[in-house]
Every structure is written in structure tokens, then in C-alpha cells.
Design a protein around this motif. Structure first.
Motif, PDB file in Angstrom:
ATOM      1  N   ARG A  94       0.846  -1.207   0.000  1.00  0.00           N
ATOM      2  CA  ARG A  94       0.000   0.000   0.000  1.00  0.00           C
ATOM      3  C   ARG A  94       0.878   1.254   0.000  1.00  0.00           C
ATOM      4  O   ARG A  94       0.577   2.242  -0.681  1.00  0.00           O
ATOM      5  CB  ARG A  94      -0.929   0.047   1.209  1.00  0.00           C
ATOM      6  N   ALA A  95       1.993   1.213   0.741  1.00  0.00           N
ATOM      7  CA  ALA A  95       2.925   2.346   0.756  1.00  0.00           C
ATOM      8  C   ALA A  95       3.511   2.551  -0.645  1.00  0.00           C
ATOM      9  O   ALA A  95       3.678   3.697  -1.087  1.00  0.00           O
ATOM     10  CB  ALA A  95       4.034   2.113   1.783  1.00  0.00           C
ATOM     11  N   TRP A  96       3.818   1.456  -1.343  1.00  0.00           N
ATOM     12  CA  TRP A  96       4.342   1.544  -2.715  1.00  0.00           C
ATOM     13  C   TRP A  96       3.299   2.206  -3.623  1.00  0.00           C
ATOM     14  O   TRP A  96       3.626   3.085  -4.421  1.00  0.00           O
ATOM     15  CB  TRP A  96       4.695   0.153  -3.226  1.00  0.00           C
ATOM     16  N   GLU A  97       2.042   1.770  -3.510  1.00  0.00           N
ATOM     17  CA  GLU A  97       0.984   2.356  -4.334  1.00  0.00           C
ATOM     18  C   GLU A  97       0.869   3.857  -4.092  1.00  0.00           C
ATOM     19  O   GLU A  97       0.796   4.646  -5.049  1.00  0.00           O
ATOM     20  CB  GLU A  97      -0.359   1.683  -4.024  1.00  0.00           C
ATOM     21  N   ALA A 154      -2.697   3.154  -8.940  1.00  0.00           N
ATOM     22  CA  ALA A 154      -1.684   2.117  -8.754  1.00  0.00           C
ATOM     23  C   ALA A 154      -2.290   0.945  -8.001  1.00  0.00           C
ATOM     24  O   ALA A 154      -2.978   1.138  -7.000  1.00  0.00           O
ATOM     25  CB  ALA A 154      -0.489   2.678  -7.978  1.00  0.00           C
ATOM     26  N   GLY A 155      -2.032  -0.243  -8.490  1.00  0.00           N
ATOM     27  CA  GLY A 155      -2.500  -1.451  -7.821  1.00  0.00           C
ATOM     28  C   GLY A 155      -1.413  -2.507  -7.790  1.00  0.00           C
ATOM     29  O   GLY A 155      -0.822  -2.814  -8.824  1.00  0.00           O
ATOM     30  N   VAL A 156      -1.138  -3.022  -6.603  1.00  0.00           N
ATOM     31  CA  VAL A 156      -0.176  -4.106  -6.411  1.00  0.00           C
ATOM     32  C   VAL A 156      -0.930  -5.214  -5.682  1.00  0.00           C
ATOM     33  O   VAL A 156      -1.451  -4.998  -4.590  1.00  0.00           O
ATOM     34  CB  VAL A 156       1.042  -3.649  -5.577  1.00  0.00           C
ATOM     35  N   GLN A 157      -1.022  -6.378  -6.302  1.00  0.00           N
ATOM     36  CA  GLN A 157      -1.813  -7.470  -5.734  1.00  0.00           C
ATOM     37  C   GLN A 157      -0.946  -8.711  -5.526  1.00  0.00           C
ATOM     38  O   GLN A 157      -0.398  -9.253  -6.478  1.00  0.00           O
ATOM     39  CB  GLN A 157      -2.969  -7.811  -6.674  1.00  0.00           C
ATOM     40  N   THR A 158      -0.823  -9.131  -4.287  1.00  0.00           N
ATOM     41  CA  THR A 158      -0.076 -10.337  -3.947  1.00  0.00           C
ATOM     42  C   THR A 158      -0.868 -11.567  -4.378  1.00  0.00           C
ATOM     43  O   THR A 158      -2.045 -11.689  -4.048  1.00  0.00           O
ATOM     44  CB  THR A 158       0.178 -10.395  -2.431  1.00  0.00           C
ATOM     45  N   ASP A 159      -0.202 -12.468  -5.080  1.00  0.00           N
ATOM     46  CA  ASP A 159      -0.819 -13.746  -5.423  1.00  0.00           C
ATOM     47  C   ASP A 159      -0.407 -14.831  -4.433  1.00  0.00           C
ATOM     48  O   ASP A 159      -1.201 -15.695  -4.094  1.00  0.00           O
ATOM     49  CB  ASP A 159      -0.432 -14.165  -6.846  1.00  0.00           C
ATOM     50  N   GLN A 160       0.856 -14.789  -3.963  1.00  0.00           N
ATOM     51  CA  GLN A 160       1.337 -15.796  -3.021  1.00  0.00           C
ATOM     52  C   GLN A 160       2.553 -15.268  -2.275  1.00  0.00           C
ATOM     53  O   GLN A 160       3.344 -14.507  -2.822  1.00  0.00           O
ATOM     54  CB  GLN A 160       1.731 -17.077  -3.748  1.00  0.00           C
ATOM     55  N   VAL A 161       2.670 -15.684  -1.026  1.00  0.00           N
ATOM     56  CA  VAL A 161       3.867 -15.421  -0.231  1.00  0.00           C
ATOM     57  C   VAL A 161       4.359 -16.753   0.291  1.00  0.00           C
ATOM     58  O   VAL A 161       3.583 -17.563   0.798  1.00  0.00           O
ATOM     59  CB  VAL A 161       3.584 -14.468   0.954  1.00  0.00           C
ATOM     60  N   ILE A 162       5.650 -16.967   0.169  1.00  0.00           N
ATOM     61  CA  ILE A 162       6.300 -18.171   0.682  1.00  0.00           C
ATOM     62  C   ILE A 162       7.274 -17.705   1.749  1.00  0.00           C
ATOM     63  O   ILE A 162       8.109 -16.842   1.501  1.00  0.00           O
ATOM     64  CB  ILE A 162       7.026 -18.927  -0.443  1.00  0.00           C
ATOM     65  N   GLY A 173       3.215 -11.669  -7.507  1.00  0.00           N
ATOM     66  CA  GLY A 173       1.888 -11.129  -7.745  1.00  0.00           C
ATOM     67  C   GLY A 173       1.834 -10.385  -9.055  1.00  0.00           C
ATOM     68  O   GLY A 173       2.654 -10.608  -9.946  1.00  0.00           O
ATOM     69  N   HIS A 174       0.874  -9.470  -9.146  1.00  0.00           N
ATOM     70  CA  HIS A 174       0.715  -8.689 -10.367  1.00  0.00           C
ATOM     71  C   HIS A 174       0.442  -7.232 -10.003  1.00  0.00           C
ATOM     72  O   HIS A 174       0.027  -6.927  -8.888  1.00  0.00           O
ATOM     73  CB  HIS A 174      -0.379  -9.271 -11.258  1.00  0.00           C
ATOM     74  N   TYR A 175       0.714  -6.367 -10.950  1.00  0.00           N
ATOM     75  CA  TYR A 175       0.560  -4.930 -10.718  1.00  0.00           C
ATOM     76  C   TYR A 175      -0.081  -4.273 -11.922  1.00  0.00           C
ATOM     77  O   TYR A 175      -0.064  -4.816 -13.030  1.00  0.00           O
ATOM     78  CB  TYR A 175       1.929  -4.281 -10.439  1.00  0.00           C
ATOM     79  N   GLU A 176      -0.644  -3.082 -11.679  1.00  0.00           N
ATOM     80  CA  GLU A 176      -1.155  -2.246 -12.755  1.00  0.00           C
ATOM     81  C   GLU A 176      -1.058  -0.798 -12.318  1.00  0.00           C
ATOM     82  O   GLU A 176      -1.559  -0.428 -11.256  1.00  0.00           O
ATOM     83  CB  GLU A 176      -2.598  -2.590 -13.106  1.00  0.00           C
ATOM     84  N   PHE A 177      -0.383   0.012 -13.131  1.00  0.00           N
ATOM     85  CA  PHE A 177      -0.258   1.442 -12.889  1.00  0.00           C
ATOM     86  C   PHE A 177      -0.866   2.162 -14.094  1.00  0.00           C
ATOM     87  O   PHE A 177      -0.573   1.812 -15.236  1.00  0.00           O
ATOM     88  CB  PHE A 177       1.210   1.857 -12.720  1.00  0.00           C
ATOM     89  N   VAL A 222      -1.257   2.412 -19.564  1.00  0.00           N
ATOM     90  CA  VAL A 222      -1.254   1.417 -18.491  1.00  0.00           C
ATOM     91  C   VAL A 222       0.035   0.610 -18.554  1.00  0.00           C
ATOM     92  O   VAL A 222       0.453   0.169 -19.621  1.00  0.00           O
ATOM     93  CB  VAL A 222      -2.476   0.471 -18.600  1.00  0.00           C
ATOM     94  N   ASP A 223       0.656   0.447 -17.393  1.00  0.00           N
ATOM     95  CA  ASP A 223       1.813  -0.435 -17.241  1.00  0.00           C
ATOM     96  C   ASP A 223       1.359  -1.555 -16.312  1.00  0.00           C
ATOM     97  O   ASP A 223       0.980  -1.289 -15.164  1.00  0.00           O
ATOM     98  CB  ASP A 223       2.990   0.329 -16.628  1.00  0.00           C
ATOM     99  N   SER A 224       1.363  -2.771 -16.805  1.00  0.00           N
ATOM    100  CA  SER A 224       0.927  -3.897 -15.971  1.00  0.00           C
ATOM    101  C   SER A 224       1.839  -5.082 -16.214  1.00  0.00           C
ATOM    102  O   SER A 224       2.533  -5.166 -17.217  1.00  0.00           O
ATOM    103  CB  SER A 224      -0.524  -4.268 -16.276  1.00  0.00           C
TER     104      SER A 224
END
Length: 156
Positions: free
Chosen positions: A41-44, A96-104, A114-118, A129-131
Motif C-alpha cells: 500500500r505504501a508503494w501504491e 496504482a494497484g499491487v496485488q499479492t498472489d502468493q507469499v512463501i 503477484g501482479h501490478y497495474e499502474f 497502463v503499465d501492468s
């Protein structure tokens, strides 16, 4: 060539930690996910504000930002801040959107993908759009915070 090495290294690390991460306790994983989500969220917010210093603070002192498309890496907060200052000389993202798909999780190290879209201001009437997808290696710091050791995005 560097792109293949970085992607290969990230995949090997991710696969190596996969089994270990599955064995971590739910409470540990939940706390790590909250910390990573807060940093995302801070990155966004920093991206929407064009705040290169805020982006650099998300990284550990020895963090690395890898551009697979440029075949370059920037090491350390000062270099990362300079990189993002240059990026933000152009109009910065309006969304800006940063979405975690998985954390190990493996002890004090976590691998996130994950994936992102700015979204950027329209250019010639076209929405910009940059995704893509990303892999981030996080390290728990001595103060308990989680900071980026390595970030690599793969644009679509």
C-alpha cells in the motif's frame, strides 16, 4: 542473458522455499502478509504521489531493483531513489494497484509474487497502463519491519 539469470534465480529460490513456506505457522504467515500488504500500500501511495524517497524506504539498505526489460539492476537505497526520481520526472501514475498472489515464508525471508497495474495520464487521448507480474524477496529487519531485498517486475 541477465534477464534469464535473474528469472532463473528467482524461480529456483521460490521453488526451494515452497516446501519450507508451507510448514510455517499460520500466525507467522498472517503477520508477514499484513506487513507485506502494508508495504505494498505504501508503494501504491508513493507511486501515485511520485515520491521516490518513499519507494526507496521500502527497500533494505542493500536492496536491489531489477529491470528485466532494461537488463539492469540498481543496488542500495540511494541508487533506487535516483532511479525512481528519474522515472517520476515523467507524469507519475494516477492509479496504482499491487496485488499479492502468493507469499512463501522461510524464517526471516519471504518470497512474494503477484501482479501490478499502474495507470498514467492519457497520452494522445489513450489511457496509458503499465501492468505485469513481479517477484519480491523480503527480509525481516532487526527492528521487526519487512524490507525488500530484491524486486523484479515483468511487464506484460
Amino acid at each position: 542473458m541477465m534477464t534469464r539469470r535473474v528469472v532463473g534465480w528467482c524461480m529456483a529460490l521460490t521453488l526451494g522455499l515452497w516446501g519450507v513456506g508451507a510448514a510455517q505457522g499460520g500466525d507467522d504467515m498472517a503477520a508477514v502478509r499484513r506487513a507485506i500488504d502494508a508495504q505494498n500500500r505504501a508503494w501504491e501511495e508513493a507511486t501515485k504521489a511520485g515520491d521516490a524517497a518513499a519507494i526507496a524506504r521500502i527497500f533494505s539498505d542493500s536492496g536491489v531493483e531489477v529491470s528485466l526489460s532494461a537488463g539492469k539492476a540498481w543496488r542500495g537505497r540511494a541508487a533506487i531513489q535516483q532511479l525512481f526520481a528519474e522515472i517520476y520526472q515523467n507524469p507519475h501514475a494516477t492509479a496504482a494497484g499491487v496485488q499479492t498472489d502468493q507469499v512463501i515464508l522461510d524464517g526471516n525471508t519471504a518470497v512474494e509474487y503477484g501482479h501490478y497495474e499502474f495507470t498514467y495520464p492519457a497520452k494522445d487521448g489513450q489511457r496509458q497502463v503499465d501492468s505485469g507480474k513481479y517477484v519480491v524477496i523480503w527480509r525481516k529487519q532487526s527492528d521487526g519491519s519487512w524490507r525488500i531485498l530484491m524486486d523484479a517486475g515483468v511487464p506484460q
